[in-house]
Design a protein around this motif. Structure first.
Motif, mmCIF file in Angstrom:
data_model
loop_
_atom_site.group_PDB
_atom_site.id
_atom_site.type_symbol
_atom_site.label_atom_id
_atom_site.label_comp_id
_atom_site.label_asym_id
_atom_site.label_seq_id
_atom_site.Cartn_x
_atom_site.Cartn_y
_atom_site.Cartn_z
ATOM 1 N N ILE A 122 9.048 2.078 54.216
ATOM 2 C CA ILE A 122 9.101 3.148 55.215
ATOM 3 C C ILE A 122 8.596 2.657 56.565
ATOM 4 O O ILE A 122 9.237 2.858 57.604
ATOM 5 N N VAL A 123 7.431 1.997 56.562
ATOM 6 C CA VAL A 123 6.850 1.535 57.825
ATOM 7 C C VAL A 123 7.701 0.430 58.438
ATOM 8 O O VAL A 123 8.008 0.451 59.635
ATOM 9 N N ARG A 124 8.084 -0.526 57.608
ATOM 10 C CA ARG A 124 8.835 -1.681 58.132
ATOM 11 C C ARG A 124 10.168 -1.266 58.740
ATOM 12 O O ARG A 124 10.644 -1.899 59.701
ATOM 13 N N ASN A 125 10.779 -0.210 58.221
ATOM 14 C CA ASN A 125 12.089 0.207 58.707
ATOM 15 C C ASN A 125 12.022 1.355 59.711
ATOM 16 O O ASN A 125 13.053 1.956 60.036
ATOM 17 N N THR A 126 10.814 1.645 60.185
ATOM 18 C CA THR A 126 10.675 2.616 61.267
ATOM 19 C C THR A 126 11.164 1.986 62.569
ATOM 20 O O THR A 126 10.834 0.838 62.874
#
Length: 233
Positions: free
Chosen positions: A140-144
């Protein structure tokens, strides 16, 4: 139909012939009405005993969350913060992504003889995230949008230590060693007043702050800094 009329007539005849039965029925109805009235009144005054209502248990917060640093494109720090906060709210991820910070500091500038205070990002291109790291949260964070990776070897997230967090302006329980006292001369080693000299006026261990008197523009000016921003001469 004739049978029904005959039964009704017989019932009326029996009631008329037995006044005691009529009295008993009247008493029963009166008691029932009185009971209903008492229950209604007691309900309004709160005298009726009801099953206790169990209070809702407070939401538990996971205590295994750690602070990590995410790389972002320059200028995207606040946008990444807002996007992640919205994702957390929409997906009920409060236990897994608990805090998101973009460290800033106050900057005092003198323009045309007037003092102007503004906020400046301490670490442009970085966002601090307190989270429970697993594959789903990493994804989730990496693909924000705006995130380019994590701080760590081969972009593998590495949690920050308390000392590092304190230096970044994040509140922690860590208390650094203070080797100066009130009245000592010190040097500011970080922040907008880096390299300025001053004397210690007050040390606040609860807030982890030190107040200095610094000579600026020909006069002594009080300045409050973090412990880690000051070094004894």
């Amino acid at each position: 139909m004739a049978d029904f009329i005959e039964e009704k007539d017989a019932s009326e005849i029996q009631s008329a012939a037995d006044p005691a039965l009529n009295d008993e029925v009247a008493i029963t109805e009166a008691v029932a009405e009185a009971t209903e009235s008492e229950v209604s009144a007691a309900s309004e005054t709160g005298d009726v005993e009801t099953a206790p209502v169990e209070p809702e248990a407070p939401a538990s917060v996971r205590d295994d969350a750690l602070w990590y640093v995410a790389h972002t494109y320059s200028g995207y720090e606040n946008k990444v913060k807002q996007t992640l906060e919205q994702i957390v709210q929409n997906r009920n991820l409060q236990d897994f992504i608990q805090e998101i910070e973009v460290p800033v500091e106050e900057v005092v500038e003198i323009k045309e003889g007037k003092k102007k205070t503004s906020l400046r990002k301490i670490f442009p291109g970085y966002v601090l995230i307190k989270m429970v790291l697993n594959d789903d949260i990493w994804y989730i964070v990496r693909n924000t949008r705006g995130v380019t990776g994590f701080v760590g070897p081969n972009s593998k997230p590495v949690p920050l230590q308390d000392e590092e967090l304190a230096m970044m302006g994040v509140k922690t329980d860590w208390v650094p060693d203070v080797d100066y006292e009130v009245g000592d001369s010190v040097k500011i080693i970080s922040g907008p007043l880096e390299s300025f000299m001053g004397s210690v006026e007050e040390i606040n261990f609860e807030k982890k702050k030190v107040r200095l008197m610094v000579s600026m523009f020909g006069r002594e000016t009080p300045v409050e800094l973090d412990f880690t921003q000051v070094m004894r001469l």
